[in-house]
Motif scaffolding. Structure first.
Motif, PDB file in Angstrom:
ATOM      1  N   VAL A 422       6.674 -12.515   9.842  1.00 11.97           N
ATOM      2  CA  VAL A 422       7.318 -11.988   8.641  1.00 11.97           C
ATOM      3  C   VAL A 422       8.798 -11.815   8.927  1.00 11.97           C
ATOM      4  N   ASN A 423       9.619 -11.978   7.887  1.00 11.11           N
ATOM      5  CA  ASN A 423      11.058 -11.781   8.037  1.00 11.11           C
ATOM      6  C   ASN A 423      11.509 -10.646   7.126  1.00 11.11           C
ATOM      7  N   ILE A 424      12.793 -10.327   7.172  1.00 12.72           N
ATOM      8  CA  ILE A 424      13.310  -9.186   6.422  1.00 12.72           C
ATOM      9  C   ILE A 424      13.114  -9.385   4.923  1.00 12.72           C
ATOM     10  N   PHE A 425      13.258 -10.621   4.441  1.00  7.20           N
ATOM     11  CA  PHE A 425      13.056 -10.892   3.010  1.00  7.20           C
ATOM     12  C   PHE A 425      11.606 -10.615   2.616  1.00  7.20           C
ATOM     13  N   ASP A 426      10.662 -11.062   3.442  1.00 12.57           N
ATOM     14  CA  ASP A 426       9.242 -10.789   3.180  1.00 12.57           C
ATOM     15  C   ASP A 426       9.001  -9.282   3.054  1.00 12.57           C
ATOM     16  N   LEU A 427       9.579  -8.521   3.967  1.00  9.49           N
ATOM     17  CA  LEU A 427       9.342  -7.080   3.985  1.00  9.49           C
ATOM     18  C   LEU A 427       9.919  -6.402   2.741  1.00  9.49           C
ATOM     19  N   ILE A 428      11.100  -6.852   2.308  1.00  9.90           N
ATOM     20  CA  ILE A 428      11.704  -6.288   1.093  1.00  9.90           C
ATOM     21  C   ILE A 428      10.817  -6.572  -0.116  1.00  9.90           C
ATOM     22  N   VAL A 429      10.349  -7.819  -0.236  1.00  6.19           N
ATOM     23  CA  VAL A 429       9.505  -8.202  -1.379  1.00  6.19           C
ATOM     24  C   VAL A 429       8.183  -7.435  -1.356  1.00  6.19           C
ATOM     25  N   VAL A 430       7.552  -7.356  -0.179  1.00  6.89           N
ATOM     26  CA  VAL A 430       6.281  -6.625  -0.064  1.00  6.89           C
ATOM     27  C   VAL A 430       6.482  -5.152  -0.423  1.00  6.89           C
ATOM     28  N   PHE A 431       7.560  -4.557   0.063  1.00  7.64           N
ATOM     29  CA  PHE A 431       7.859  -3.147  -0.240  1.00  7.64           C
ATOM     30  C   PHE A 431       7.991  -2.925  -1.747  1.00  7.64           C
ATOM     31  N   LEU A 432       8.769  -3.781  -2.403  1.00  8.06           N
ATOM     32  CA  LEU A 432       8.995  -3.629  -3.853  1.00  8.06           C
ATOM     33  C   LEU A 432       7.714  -3.867  -4.646  1.00  8.06           C
ATOM     34  N   LEU A 433       6.939  -4.877  -4.261  1.00  5.66           N
ATOM     35  CA  LEU A 433       5.694  -5.157  -4.967  1.00  5.66           C
ATOM     36  C   LEU A 433       4.700  -4.008  -4.800  1.00  5.66           C
ATOM     37  N   ARG A 434       4.600  -3.477  -3.581  1.00  8.06           N
ATOM     38  CA  ARG A 434       3.706  -2.334  -3.356  1.00  8.06           C
ATOM     39  C   ARG A 434       4.131  -1.153  -4.230  1.00  8.06           C
ATOM     40  N   THR A 435       5.440  -0.957  -4.367  1.00 10.78           N
ATOM     41  CA  THR A 435       5.952   0.156  -5.170  1.00 10.78           C
ATOM     42  C   THR A 435       5.610  -0.028  -6.642  1.00 10.78           C
ATOM     43  N   VAL A 436       5.884  -1.211  -7.170  1.00 14.33           N
ATOM     44  CA  VAL A 436       5.643  -1.488  -8.592  1.00 14.33           C
ATOM     45  C   VAL A 436       4.155  -1.392  -8.938  1.00 14.33           C
ATOM     46  N   ILE A 437       3.307  -1.930  -8.064  1.00 15.29           N
ATOM     47  CA  ILE A 437       1.863  -1.945  -8.338  1.00 15.29           C
ATOM     48  C   ILE A 437       1.243  -0.558  -8.162  1.00 15.29           C
ATOM     49  N   ALA A 438       1.695   0.179  -7.156  1.00 15.27           N
ATOM     50  CA  ALA A 438       1.072   1.477  -6.852  1.00 15.27           C
ATOM     51  C   ALA A 438       1.495   2.593  -7.808  1.00 15.27           C
ATOM     52  N   LEU A 439       2.703   2.496  -8.363  1.00 17.30           N
ATOM     53  CA  LEU A 439       3.220   3.590  -9.192  1.00 17.30           C
ATOM     54  C   LEU A 439       2.284   4.006 -10.337  1.00 17.30           C
ATOM     55  N   PRO A 440       1.770   3.079 -11.157  1.00 21.86           N
ATOM     56  CA  PRO A 440       0.874   3.502 -12.247  1.00 21.86           C
ATOM     57  C   PRO A 440      -0.384   4.211 -11.749  1.00 21.86           C
ATOM     58  N   ILE A 441      -0.889   3.775 -10.579  1.00 18.68           N
ATOM     59  CA  ILE A 441      -2.086   4.410 -10.009  1.00 18.68           C
ATOM     60  C   ILE A 441      -1.768   5.847  -9.611  1.00 18.68           C
ATOM     61  N   VAL A 442      -0.670   6.014  -8.878  1.00 19.63           N
ATOM     62  CA  VAL A 442      -0.279   7.336  -8.378  1.00 19.63           C
ATOM     63  C   VAL A 442       0.080   8.272  -9.534  1.00 19.63           C
ATOM     64  N   VAL A 443       0.854   7.765 -10.484  1.00 22.12           N
ATOM     65  CA  VAL A 443       1.259   8.598 -11.625  1.00 22.12           C
ATOM     66  C   VAL A 443       0.041   8.977 -12.470  1.00 22.12           C
ATOM     67  N   GLY A 444      -0.914   8.055 -12.616  1.00 15.70           N
ATOM     68  CA  GLY A 444      -2.140   8.356 -13.362  1.00 15.70           C
ATOM     69  C   GLY A 444      -2.885   9.533 -12.751  1.00 15.70           C
ATOM     70  N   VAL A 445      -3.024   9.552 -11.433  1.00 16.16           N
ATOM     71  CA  VAL A 445      -3.676  10.682 -10.765  1.00 16.16           C
ATOM     72  C   VAL A 445      -2.844  11.952 -10.926  1.00 16.16           C
ATOM     73  N   ALA A 446      -1.518  11.807 -10.806  1.00 21.65           N
ATOM     74  CA  ALA A 446      -0.631  12.972 -10.936  1.00 21.65           C
ATOM     75  C   ALA A 446      -0.761  13.618 -12.321  1.00 21.65           C
ATOM     76  N   HIS A 447      -0.898  12.812 -13.377  1.00 27.60           N
ATOM     77  CA  HIS A 447      -1.073  13.351 -14.727  1.00 27.60           C
ATOM     78  C   HIS A 447      -2.371  14.162 -14.817  1.00 27.60           C
ATOM     79  N   LEU A 448      -3.407  13.708 -14.131  1.00 26.52           N
ATOM     80  CA  LEU A 448      -4.682  14.436 -14.153  1.00 26.52           C
ATOM     81  C   LEU A 448      -4.574  15.766 -13.407  1.00 26.52           C
ATOM     82  N   LEU A 449      -3.771  15.791 -12.349  1.00 21.42           N
ATOM     83  CA  LEU A 449      -3.649  16.997 -11.516  1.00 21.42           C
ATOM     84  C   LEU A 449      -2.705  18.028 -12.140  1.00 21.42           C
ATOM     85  N   PHE A 450      -1.650  17.539 -12.774  1.00 19.95           N
ATOM     86  CA  PHE A 450      -0.607  18.466 -13.259  1.00 19.95           C
ATOM     87  C   PHE A 450      -0.507  18.494 -14.784  1.00 19.95           C
TER      88      PHE A 450
END
Length: 450
Positions: A422-450
């Motif tokens: 893996v190179n630095i570009f791969d890591l940047i893309v993976v980081f951003l994709l993980r962030t975009v995909i995970a946010l709705p999941i995490v926020v959905g749980v947060a809405h249920l908790l708070f």
């Protein structure tokens, strides 16, 4: 199933059991539950805290000088190359990285040159007596010496056979990768990366598999996750918080191997042989467990030499210290400088503000930059987000910082310094994709908790 001697059975069972105890079974400590290998590293790091930064400086200088000595010679990665040549004869980019790391370390310890390099929140954070590089110095020693317990005596072969029907269809990975994931989860992401790198170098993983495991299963340990949620002031929410981390992590592990850039990695081994040259099928007339045990015993029987065990271990230690430590120092320092002294992450985080608003996250502007600052260091979002008033937003920030996985001050630097493709570009893309995909999941749980 073939017959094996009692000594072969013991050679499989005893080292494998010791490897499980050291790497996979957490024990209670004053700082929470930790695996034994991390406890040993922590004890040693505390004992040598006063002078270990100077030892790390020496290692970084040796890495730089050794690489400069080979600068005119073409890099050769074949198995016939002497170990020390393979250690120091790297390409120009990695040679320069090692030189930069040595220069940064010198500046930090003597506090000379521009303050952004040696400040306690940048290079000083990495190279202090209790900093990351001091801990890596000790964890490399113990993990490197004892990794052969997991790798050389059949444990991976046994688990590989037993888990293939789960790991292959779900995550497109061989069964043996389950050990890497478990080592990361209960131990530390660094241990998972190191184990994955060695497996890739031994032609046990293809390029695609090594990249997937390194960027998807290098999970933050439970212990560090506790530190993050406590720092952000929500310790009482640990169970739903870590449950959300696991939920998002599993969903990401299902998605990431099937999309760019991981899906585009080659399905061939480090030596160039194709994936189909290795069969994971169980022979006709043989059960899954008996086949797994047979493969494990065959592996153990081939590793009877005590001298080879310690030789492999010491080579692991040197490879980690010379190959990985300079990358963590160089890239980690640069990333922390950008986070501490520039608006880089504020600007990069701006596109996340409308996304967070759309998801209904309070104080979206403050949270937006924290969605990307974690790329520099996983702990930064928790530190910077502690002042946010909304508990829901702080929960989202803490959970995302652990779920993103790729941060340059540790796992990202380790991945770049390893042989994992893996190179630095791969890591940047993976980081951003993980962030975009995970946010709705995490926020959905947060809405249920708070």
């Amino acid at each position: 199933m073939k017959k094996f001697s009692a000594s072969t059975w013991l050679l499989f069972l005893i080292p494998s059991f010791l490897g499980i105890l050291l790497f996979l079974i957490p024990i209670p400590t004053d700082e929470g539950w930790k695996v034994t290998i991390a406890v040993l590293a922590g004890l040693m790091a505390s004992a040598i805290e006063s002078f270990v930064p100077w030892v790390v400086l020496v290692i970084l200088v040796i890495a730089a000088v050794g690489s400069l000595a080979f600068i005119g010679k073409k890099e050769n990665t074949s198995d016939t190359v002497p170990f020390f040549e393979k250690l120091f004869n790297v390409n120009l980019f990695w040679t320069l990285t090692r030189v930069v790391a040595a220069v940064f370390a010198f500046m930090v310890l003597f506090q000379v040159g521009p303050e952004p390099v040696w400040n306690e929140n940048t290079g000083g954070l990495l190279l202090s007596g209790s900093g990351l590089l001091s801990f890596l110095f000790t964890i490399f020693l113990f993990a490197g010496l004892f990794l052969p317990l997991l790798m050389n005596f059949g444990l991976l072969e046994f688990f590989g056979t037993m888990m293939v029907k789960i790991m292959r269809p779900l995550f497109r990975l061989p069964g043996r990768s389950s050990i890497d994931a478990l080592a990361s989860w209960v131990g530390d992401g660094t241990i998972g990366v190191l184990l994955t790198s060695k497996q890739y170098e031994d032609n046990k993983y293809t390029q695609r598999e090594a990249a997937i495991i390194g960027t998807t299963f290098s999970v933050v340990s439970i212990t560090f996750a506790i530190v993050v949620i406590e720092e952000i002031g929500l310790g009482e929410y640990f169970l739903p918080y870590y449950g959300t981390v696991i939920l998002a992590g599993v969903i990401l592990a299902l998605i990431m191997p099937r999309i760019y850039p991981l899906a585009q990695k080659k399905t061939e081994f480090m030596d160039g042989s194709p994936q189909d040259s290795v069969s994971e099928d169980v022979p006709n007339g043989q059960g899954l467990a008996s086949h797994g045990i047979e493969k494990a015993l065959e592996k153990a029987d081939r590793n009877r030499s005590v001298a080879n065990f310690f030789s492999d271990g010491m080579k692991n230690v040197l490879d980690m210290r010379i190959g990985v430590a300079p990358v963590v120092m160089a890239f980690g320092t640069i990333a922390l400088i950008l986070a501490e002294y520039t608006s880089t992450f504020v600007i990069l985080g701006a596109p996340f503000e409308p996304y967070l608003n759309l998801l209904g996250v309070p104080e979206a502007a403050e949270a937006a930059q924290l969605m990307v600052v974690g790329f520099a260091d996983m702990f930064l979002p928790a530190i910077l987000g502690a002042g946010i008033e909304s508990e829901m937003t702080r929960f989202v920030v803490a959970t995302m910082s652990v779920t993103q996985l790729i941060y340059m001050s540790e796992v990202g630097g380790l991945l770049l310094g390893s042989k994992i493709p893996v190179n630095i570009f791969d890591l940047i893309v993976v980081f951003l994709l993980r962030t975009v995909i995970a946010l709705p999941i995490v926020v959905g749980v947060a809405h249920l908790l708070f």
